[in-house]
Design a protein around this motif. Structure first.
Motif, PDB file in Angstrom:
ATOM      1  N   ILE A  28       0.896  -1.063   0.111  1.00  0.00           N
ATOM      2  CA  ILE A  28      -0.228  -0.270   0.267  1.00  0.00           C
ATOM      3  C   ILE A  28       1.085   1.450  -0.290  1.00  0.00           C
ATOM      4  CG2 ILE A  28      -1.445   1.764   1.408  1.00  0.00           C
ATOM      5  CD1 ILE A  28      -2.570  -1.142   2.293  1.00  0.00           C
ATOM      6  N   ILE A  29       2.006   1.387   0.870  1.00  0.00           N
ATOM      7  CA  ILE A  29       2.594   2.994   1.690  1.00  0.00           C
ATOM      8  C   ILE A  29       3.846   2.680  -0.403  1.00  0.00           C
ATOM      9  CG2 ILE A  29       4.776   3.942   1.999  1.00  0.00           C
ATOM     10  CD1 ILE A  29       2.003   3.674   3.821  1.00  0.00           C
ATOM     11  N   GLU A  30       4.298   1.591  -0.524  1.00  0.00           N
ATOM     12  CA  GLU A  30       4.420   1.489  -2.244  1.00  0.00           C
ATOM     13  C   GLU A  30       3.923   1.966  -3.217  1.00  0.00           C
ATOM     14  OE1 GLU A  30       6.633  -0.171  -6.031  1.00  0.00           O
ATOM     15  OE2 GLU A  30       4.519  -0.738  -4.841  1.00  0.00           O
ATOM     16  N   ARG A  31       2.743   1.962  -2.956  1.00  0.00           N
ATOM     17  CA  ARG A  31       2.025   1.871  -4.276  1.00  0.00           C
ATOM     18  C   ARG A  31       0.881   3.520  -3.988  1.00  0.00           C
ATOM     19  NH1 ARG A  31       2.607  -1.153  -8.316  1.00  0.00           N
ATOM     20  NH2 ARG A  31       2.740  -3.400  -7.516  1.00  0.00           N
ATOM     21  N   LEU A  32       1.085   3.749  -3.227  1.00  0.00           N
ATOM     22  CA  LEU A  32       1.044   5.320  -2.485  1.00  0.00           C
ATOM     23  C   LEU A  32       2.338   6.423  -3.322  1.00  0.00           C
ATOM     24  CD1 LEU A  32      -0.816   4.700   0.608  1.00  0.00           C
ATOM     25  CD2 LEU A  32      -2.104   5.918  -1.767  1.00  0.00           C
ATOM     26  N   SER A  33       3.218   5.981  -2.860  1.00  0.00           N
ATOM     27  CA  SER A  33       4.839   7.103  -3.256  1.00  0.00           C
ATOM     28  C   SER A  33       4.853   7.117  -4.259  1.00  0.00           C
ATOM     29  CB  SER A  33       5.953   6.503  -2.448  1.00  0.00           C
ATOM     30  OG  SER A  33       5.953   4.775  -2.703  1.00  0.00           O
ATOM     31  N   LEU A  34       4.116   5.247  -5.134  1.00  0.00           N
ATOM     32  CA  LEU A  34       4.231   5.895  -6.490  1.00  0.00           C
ATOM     33  C   LEU A  34       3.306   7.260  -7.593  1.00  0.00           C
ATOM     34  CD1 LEU A  34       5.841   3.736  -9.040  1.00  0.00           C
ATOM     35  CD2 LEU A  34       3.649   2.273  -9.313  1.00  0.00           C
ATOM     36  N   MET A  35       1.989   6.528  -6.845  1.00  0.00           N
ATOM     37  CA  MET A  35       0.882   7.329  -7.381  1.00  0.00           C
ATOM     38  C   MET A  35       1.401   8.770  -7.152  1.00  0.00           C
ATOM     39  SD  MET A  35      -1.982   5.205  -5.422  1.00  0.00           S
ATOM     40  CE  MET A  35      -3.444   6.390  -6.132  1.00  0.00           C
ATOM     41  N   GLN A  36       2.042   9.313  -6.141  1.00  0.00           N
ATOM     42  CA  GLN A  36       2.278  10.724  -5.363  1.00  0.00           C
ATOM     43  C   GLN A  36       3.460  11.418  -6.027  1.00  0.00           C
ATOM     44  OE1 GLN A  36       2.856  10.715  -1.719  1.00  0.00           O
ATOM     45  NE2 GLN A  36       0.165   9.944  -1.171  1.00  0.00           N
ATOM     46  N   ARG A  37       4.146  10.902  -7.196  1.00  0.00           N
ATOM     47  CA  ARG A  37       5.348  10.887  -8.300  1.00  0.00           C
ATOM     48  C   ARG A  37       5.181  12.033  -8.532  1.00  0.00           C
ATOM     49  NH1 ARG A  37       7.607   6.576 -11.147  1.00  0.00           N
ATOM     50  NH2 ARG A  37       5.431   6.081 -12.087  1.00  0.00           N
ATOM     51  N   ALA A  74       5.292   7.963 -20.428  1.00  0.00           N
ATOM     52  CA  ALA A  74       4.204   7.872 -20.925  1.00  0.00           C
ATOM     53  C   ALA A  74       3.769   6.329 -19.509  1.00  0.00           C
ATOM     54  CB  ALA A  74       3.771   7.174 -22.348  1.00  0.00           C
ATOM     55  N   TRP A  75       4.450   6.185 -19.526  1.00  0.00           N
ATOM     56  CA  TRP A  75       4.761   4.581 -18.366  1.00  0.00           C
ATOM     57  C   TRP A  75       5.479   4.424 -17.186  1.00  0.00           C
ATOM     58  CZ3 TRP A  75       7.719   5.463 -23.150  1.00  0.00           C
ATOM     59  CH2 TRP A  75       7.450   5.342 -24.798  1.00  0.00           C
ATOM     60  N   VAL A  76       3.632   4.726 -16.406  1.00  0.00           N
ATOM     61  CA  VAL A  76       4.325   4.859 -14.688  1.00  0.00           C
ATOM     62  C   VAL A  76       4.799   3.788 -14.052  1.00  0.00           C
ATOM     63  CG1 VAL A  76       2.505   7.154 -15.123  1.00  0.00           C
ATOM     64  CG2 VAL A  76       1.841   4.327 -14.239  1.00  0.00           C
ATOM     65  N   ASN A  77       4.492   2.959 -14.387  1.00  0.00           N
ATOM     66  CA  ASN A  77       5.279   1.640 -13.739  1.00  0.00           C
ATOM     67  C   ASN A  77       6.351   1.060 -14.512  1.00  0.00           C
ATOM     68  OD1 ASN A  77       2.664   1.033 -12.540  1.00  0.00           O
ATOM     69  ND2 ASN A  77       1.867  -0.684 -14.866  1.00  0.00           N
ATOM     70  N   ARG A  78       6.747   1.629 -15.331  1.00  0.00           N
ATOM     71  CA  ARG A  78       8.538   1.365 -15.155  1.00  0.00           C
ATOM     72  C   ARG A  78       9.793   2.546 -15.139  1.00  0.00           C
ATOM     73  NH1 ARG A  78       8.422   0.226 -22.140  1.00  0.00           N
ATOM     74  NH2 ARG A  78      10.708  -0.679 -21.366  1.00  0.00           N
ATOM     75  N   GLU A  79      10.896   1.723 -14.516  1.00  0.00           N
ATOM     76  CA  GLU A  79      11.578   2.351 -14.075  1.00  0.00           C
ATOM     77  C   GLU A  79      12.205   3.682 -14.868  1.00  0.00           C
ATOM     78  OE1 GLU A  79      15.971   1.634 -11.750  1.00  0.00           O
ATOM     79  OE2 GLU A  79      14.871  -0.477 -12.755  1.00  0.00           O
ATOM     80  N   MET A  80      12.435   3.440 -15.994  1.00  0.00           N
ATOM     81  CA  MET A  80      13.106   4.235 -17.302  1.00  0.00           C
ATOM     82  C   MET A  80      11.997   5.378 -17.317  1.00  0.00           C
ATOM     83  SD  MET A  80      11.469   4.290 -20.541  1.00  0.00           S
ATOM     84  CE  MET A  80      10.494   3.081 -21.673  1.00  0.00           C
ATOM     85  N   ASN A  81      10.612   5.797 -16.584  1.00  0.00           N
ATOM     86  CA  ASN A  81      10.193   6.811 -17.390  1.00  0.00           C
ATOM     87  C   ASN A  81      10.630   8.008 -16.773  1.00  0.00           C
ATOM     88  OD1 ASN A  81       7.092   6.875 -18.664  1.00  0.00           O
ATOM     89  ND2 ASN A  81       6.733   8.047 -16.015  1.00  0.00           N
ATOM     90  N   ASP A  82      10.694   7.607 -15.640  1.00  0.00           N
ATOM     91  CA  ASP A  82      11.564   9.136 -15.337  1.00  0.00           C
ATOM     92  C   ASP A  82      12.433   9.874 -16.124  1.00  0.00           C
ATOM     93  OD1 ASP A  82      10.341  10.416 -13.457  1.00  0.00           O
ATOM     94  OD2 ASP A  82      11.355   8.586 -11.736  1.00  0.00           O
ATOM     95  N   ASN A  83      13.917   8.739 -17.131  1.00  0.00           N
ATOM     96  CA  ASN A  83      14.503   9.548 -18.087  1.00  0.00           C
ATOM     97  C   ASN A  83      14.645  10.152 -19.781  1.00  0.00           C
ATOM     98  OD1 ASN A  83      15.919   7.862 -15.907  1.00  0.00           O
ATOM     99  ND2 ASN A  83      15.684   5.997 -17.284  1.00  0.00           N
ATOM    100  N   SER A  84      13.253  10.831 -19.441  1.00  0.00           N
ATOM    101  CA  SER A  84      12.385  11.401 -20.635  1.00  0.00           C
ATOM    102  C   SER A  84      13.745  12.318 -21.278  1.00  0.00           C
ATOM    103  CB  SER A  84      11.548  12.358 -19.893  1.00  0.00           C
ATOM    104  OG  SER A  84      10.258  11.403 -19.547  1.00  0.00           O
ATOM    105  N   ILE A  85      14.003  12.560 -22.395  1.00  0.00           N
ATOM    106  CA  ILE A  85      14.206  13.729 -22.909  1.00  0.00           C
ATOM    107  C   ILE A  85      13.392  13.997 -24.235  1.00  0.00           C
ATOM    108  CG2 ILE A  85      16.202  13.962 -25.036  1.00  0.00           C
ATOM    109  CD1 ILE A  85      17.383  10.759 -23.391  1.00  0.00           C
TER     110      ILE A  85
END
Length: 403
Positions: free
Chosen positions: A39-48, A205-216
């Motif tokens: 639950i905490i892991e999902r909530l922190s993911l949603m709040q990114r 576009a992909w919230v479940n993928r680790e590379m999602n913060d690597n945008s260019i």
């Protein structure tokens, strides 16, 4: 005195109830600890933070089916018309929506030249013009944005300049500045692209993928008959713009389909709907498990009160105070809870390892079983305290009448 020995003796004489309750506590700690962690892991993911001013930004799709339209010139006229609207802060074209669930990504090589390059992290790839940064509302923290004359409007040409996120820069080059570094994009082989700016945060576009913060972001707007426009406006005027923009663009060129208006807030809700549902279901399960365990202990105490009425009355006759009787049942509760909690914590960590391997979840932190046990002790103390106080009211005369 705690009188541990008589309590243990009582538990040994009546094993069935305590053993069933012990098994329940073991399972509760193991399940609740892992469920709380998820639950905490999902909530922190949603709040990114997506990096975008989500309340102000929306996208829509446009498809031109008239072969006689000069698409590049038409796009520039469309953008100029949208930007002139009084409620619009800025507008641009974009190839995918942040948090949209689908779009473009690529692998890269980095180095001084292609021969000596090494692999860099995969990244979501945005294609846009010099207005895209302002339209999305992202924060440029180092370097500069594209200049208007640096935008490559001719379709099919490779980009020459790039803006990278801080996350991509750190993963690719470490803590040093990425400015003037060169990346080689897979789609264009050994064609070099120079980094001129760093964006604080921009998710793909992909919230479940680790590379999602690597945008260019590259300096090449997408061409073709299909366009995705992105508009930033005052948030309370988005609904009105969904009506006015199609009417405005159809006045200039009617042979087009304009649809798919959706705000980044709506994309976020769609992207995290499953995460929200999972967190809600697990939250209900945690509450029910803790409630059932607490009620189980309360029920066992109430049952024992009825069965031990003579014993309790005798102890009162021999000088036991009301506090001693309450303490007896509380210590009995703590023995069962602590023993079950320790075994449950070990089981929780083992279960966490299995979840990590099967579902790529992070490793369960040890504090979750500990906090679960502490919470269980608090709840069961409350649950046991009421019937224990009732037991303490039994008078010595009750024991005499039951002889």
């Amino acid at each position: 005195m705690l009188h541990i020995k008589p309590i243990l003796s009582t538990l040994k004489r009546n094993k069935t109830g305590p053993l069933l309750l012990l098994a329940q506590i073991i399972l509760s700690v193991a399940i609740v600890a892992n469920a709380s962690f998820i639950i905490i892991e999902r909530l922190s993911l949603m709040q990114r933070d997506s990096g975008v001013t989500e309340a102000q930004v929306f996208t829509f799709n446009l498809y031109a089916f008239d072969a006689d339209i000069d698409l590049d010139k038409q796009r520039q006229r469309d953008l100029a018309a949208i930007r002139r609207l009084p409620d619009v802060i800025d507008a641009s074209v974009i190839n995918m929506s942040p948090l949209g669930g689908g779009g473009s990504s690529s692998t890269f090589m980095i180095g001084e030249n292609q021969a000596e390059s090494k692999a860099a992290p995969e990244a979501p790839t945005y294609y846009g013009d010099d207005r895209l940064v302002n339209t999305l509302g992202v924060n440029l923290i180092e370097g500069r944005n594209f200049y208007p004359d640096e935008i490559i409007l001719k379709g099919g040409e490779a980009p020459t300049l790039a803006l990278v996120t801080k996350t991509f820069a750190q993963r690719a080059w470490g803590e040093g500045s990425p400015l003037d570094k060169v990346i080689y994009m897979g789609d264009w082989g050994d064609y070099p692209v120079k980094v001129i700016g760093v964006i604080d945060t921009l998710q793909g576009a992909w919230v479940n993928r680790e590379m999602n913060d690597n945008s260019i972001i590259f300096n090449v707007p997408m061409g073709g008959a299909f366009h995705k426009y992105v508009v930033r406006s005052h948030s309370n005027n988005i609904e009105a713009l969904k009506e006015s923009i199609p009417a405005l663009l159809h006045q200039d060129e009617p042979n087009r389909v304009i649809k798919g208006f959706k705000s980044i807030n709506e994309y976020r809700q769609s992207a995290y709907r499953n995460h929200e549902l999972m967190a809600s279901i697990l939250g209900v399960m945690v509450i029910l498990l803790l409630l059932i365990t607490s009620l189980g202990l309360a029920g066992m105490v109430m049952f024992n009160i009825g069965r031990r009425t003579k014993q309790i009355g005798t102890r009162r006759a021999l000088g036991a105070t009301k506090g001693d009787i309450i303490q007896f049942f509380l210590i009995e509760n703590y023995i069962i809870c602590i023993l079950g909690g320790v075994i449950g914590a070990i089981l929780a960590l083992q279960l966490g390892q299995q979840l990590m391997q099967l579902y790529s979840l992070p490793m369960l932190a040890p504090q979750y079983p500990l906090f679960t046990l502490i919470g269980l002790l608090v709840l069961t103390t409350i649950a046991v305290l009421i019937p224990a106080q009732k037991a303490a009211m039994i008078s010595p005369a009750t024991a005499t009448r039951s002889i």
